[in-house]
Every structure is written in C-alpha cells, then in structure tokens.
Design an enzyme around this catalytic site. Sequence first.
Site, PDB file in Angstrom:
ATOM      1  N   GLU A 168       8.990  -4.305  10.579  1.00  0.00           N
ATOM      2  CA  GLU A 168       9.458  -3.015  10.057  1.00  0.00           C
ATOM      3  C   GLU A 168      10.007  -2.129  11.169  1.00  0.00           C
ATOM      4  OE1 GLU A 168       6.768  -1.124   7.319  1.00  0.00           O
ATOM      5  OE2 GLU A 168       7.902   0.753   7.305  1.00  0.00           O
TER       6      GLU A 168
ATOM      7  N   ASP B 107       0.846  -1.203   0.000  1.00  0.00           N
ATOM      8  CA  ASP B 107       0.000   0.000   0.000  1.00  0.00           C
ATOM      9  C   ASP B 107       0.883   1.255   0.000  1.00  0.00           C
ATOM     10  OD1 ASP B 107       0.890  -0.200   2.581  1.00  0.00           O
ATOM     11  OD2 ASP B 107      -1.096  -0.119   3.524  1.00  0.00           O
ATOM     12  N   SER B 108       2.218   1.049  -0.028  1.00  0.00           N
ATOM     13  CA  SER B 108       3.140   2.175  -0.272  1.00  0.00           C
ATOM     14  C   SER B 108       2.872   2.751  -1.664  1.00  0.00           C
ATOM     15  CB  SER B 108       4.598   1.724  -0.136  1.00  0.00           C
ATOM     16  OG  SER B 108       4.844   0.550  -0.889  1.00  0.00           O
TER      17      SER B 108
ATOM     18  N   ASP C 170      -1.059  -6.035  -0.153  1.00  0.00           N
ATOM     19  CA  ASP C 170      -1.523  -5.422   1.098  1.00  0.00           C
ATOM     20  C   ASP C 170      -3.030  -5.222   1.085  1.00  0.00           C
ATOM     21  OD1 ASP C 170       0.569  -4.988   2.892  1.00  0.00           O
ATOM     22  OD2 ASP C 170       1.248  -3.189   1.840  1.00  0.00           O
TER      23      ASP C 170
ATOM     24  N   LYS D  36      -1.396  -9.410   2.775  1.00  0.00           N
ATOM     25  CA  LYS D  36      -0.668  -8.982   3.974  1.00  0.00           C
ATOM     26  C   LYS D  36      -1.545  -8.020   4.761  1.00  0.00           C
ATOM     27  CE  LYS D  36       3.160  -6.152   3.764  1.00  0.00           C
ATOM     28  NZ  LYS D  36       2.765  -4.933   4.492  1.00  0.00           N
TER      29      LYS D  36
ATOM     30  N   GLU E  53      -1.650  -5.581   8.507  1.00  0.00           N
ATOM     31  CA  GLU E  53      -0.845  -5.003   9.579  1.00  0.00           C
ATOM     32  C   GLU E  53      -1.514  -5.234  10.932  1.00  0.00           C
ATOM     33  OE1 GLU E  53      -0.055  -0.867   8.784  1.00  0.00           O
ATOM     34  OE2 GLU E  53       0.899  -1.293   6.853  1.00  0.00           O
TER      35      GLU E  53
END
Length: 272
Positions: free
Chosen positions: A190, A52-53, A91, A121, A123
């Site tokens: 991270e 999602d960057s 993501d 993925k 978070e």
Amino acid sequence: MSVAKKEYKRITTKTLVDMKKKGEKISMLTAYDFTMAKIVDSAGIDVILVGDSASNVMAGHETTLPITLDQMIYHAASVVRAIQRSLVVVDLPFGSYQSDPKEALRSAIRIMKESGAHAVKLEGGKEIKESIKRILNAGIPVMGHLGLTPQSIYKFGTYTVRAKEDEEAEKLKEDALLLEKAGCFAVVLEKVPAKLAKEVAESLTIPIIGIGAGNGVDGQVLVTHDMIGMTHEFHPRFLRRYLDLYSEMTGAFQRYSDDVKSGDFPNDSEQY
Ligand code: KIV
C-alpha cells in the site's frame, strides 16, 4: 465477461499464484455486506477483501483501529453467504494478533470457523513472523500487507507514501521476501513508490497486489465505496472513480422525498 472469469470457476490461493505465473493481473475489491459482495462476485472480481476499512466505511471511525474481531466476523460471514467464485480474504483487526502468536492463531481460527472465509490478512513483516507461521501451520492461508499499514497510523503520524527513503525501502524488500519464505500466498503493498513495488513484484513468485503502488505489480485493490464514488471526501492520487454514486444517490433520495411530500408517491399502480 473478463478473461479470468471465463477461465476460473472458483478462485483459490493457488489460482492467484498461477495467474502471476501466466502474467494475468489479479482484481481485488473490498466488500463488507451481502448485497455488495454479490455484485462484486458476479462482476468477476477475483478476490474480495473484507477489509478493516469497514471501520471507516461502515462504522464512520477515523481509523481502522476500533473495529473488533466480532464485528469483522459479522461482516465476513455476510460476504461469504453471497459469493460463488471470488476468494474471500478477511483482515485480522488491530489488537487481535499483535500480542502473541497463540492469540493470532485463535483470532484466525475464529474468522475461518465463524465466517467461512478462505484466508486472513495481517499487517506487518518481521515483527509478526511467528504469528504468521503459527497461522499457516494450522492450514490457514495468509496474505501479507506492507508499506502503509493503516493499523500503525499513530506510529507513522500521516497517511503519506511510505518507503521513499532507502532504509525503509530495504526493510520493505526484506519483509516481502520474509513473507514469501514464511508461506504467505500474496502480499498487499500500500502506497509505496511504483518503482519499488515493481522491483518487489519481480523478485517474488507470490502475487503482489498494489493500492497506490503503480502498475508494475501483479494486481490491484481498491476500497469499493471509494471507486464507485459513494464516499466523496477522499481524493488520493491512486483512486480512480468509476461512478459518482454520492451524487446519484443524493439525487434519488431528494426526488423520493419530493414525491412523498407532494403526494405523487405512491400512485395508483403502486398500491393494493
Ligand atoms: O482494509 C482495507 O480495505 C485494506 C485495503 C486498503 C488493502 O486493507
């Protein structure tokens, strides 16, 4: 050609766990479009993350929060069309899984069905355990993400190193174990202290992929546009730049502009 590229024709989630068992490091990079994914895949990178960057790198947002599920699916489908060997992980964007496990499953199913990706993925740890279980029960592989989780940037207030204090480090270790027990096939860690990341990697059987988490983990991930120097205003300590494409590309665009304006381009051999 990398050792892993020769040995594994197609990377699966099982390949990654086997690589950890054999002590082989895992390489992972981001891609959001067909052309970049084709280059990353053919270079032998094991995992391509449609991160999602993309919200920052592709759309110019300050955070990862604005990107939508539809936009992630568009990026993921473009990447999947390019790959032959890499495992593609996507993501789940902010707002597509936090409210309840059913919504999380619906979002994960849309990603798998509409993009053809291989895994998702998410978070977080304990707080999203039920969502992770529901997605896994549907047969969708899940990668976890702990430490600095950019979707929670407004809770953290800063992008500095996480889990430096004992309390947060303990919670991170508990969450990592919980993700393994729940059935995640790997976890991204991270921006946490290298010593803590190494301890987590040594205590789990699933691979730990680090970004700013030192060398004691099972693999590394970087944002491709950062490591090839297309972005140039971001200088975290963990980032190794392999190219300076910002300068290279600026120079090329300037030379092209000069050639157009001077009438040098196109020349006789560049026309019909
Ligand atoms: O979105 C992303 O690119 C990521 C990596 C930084 C791990 O989550």
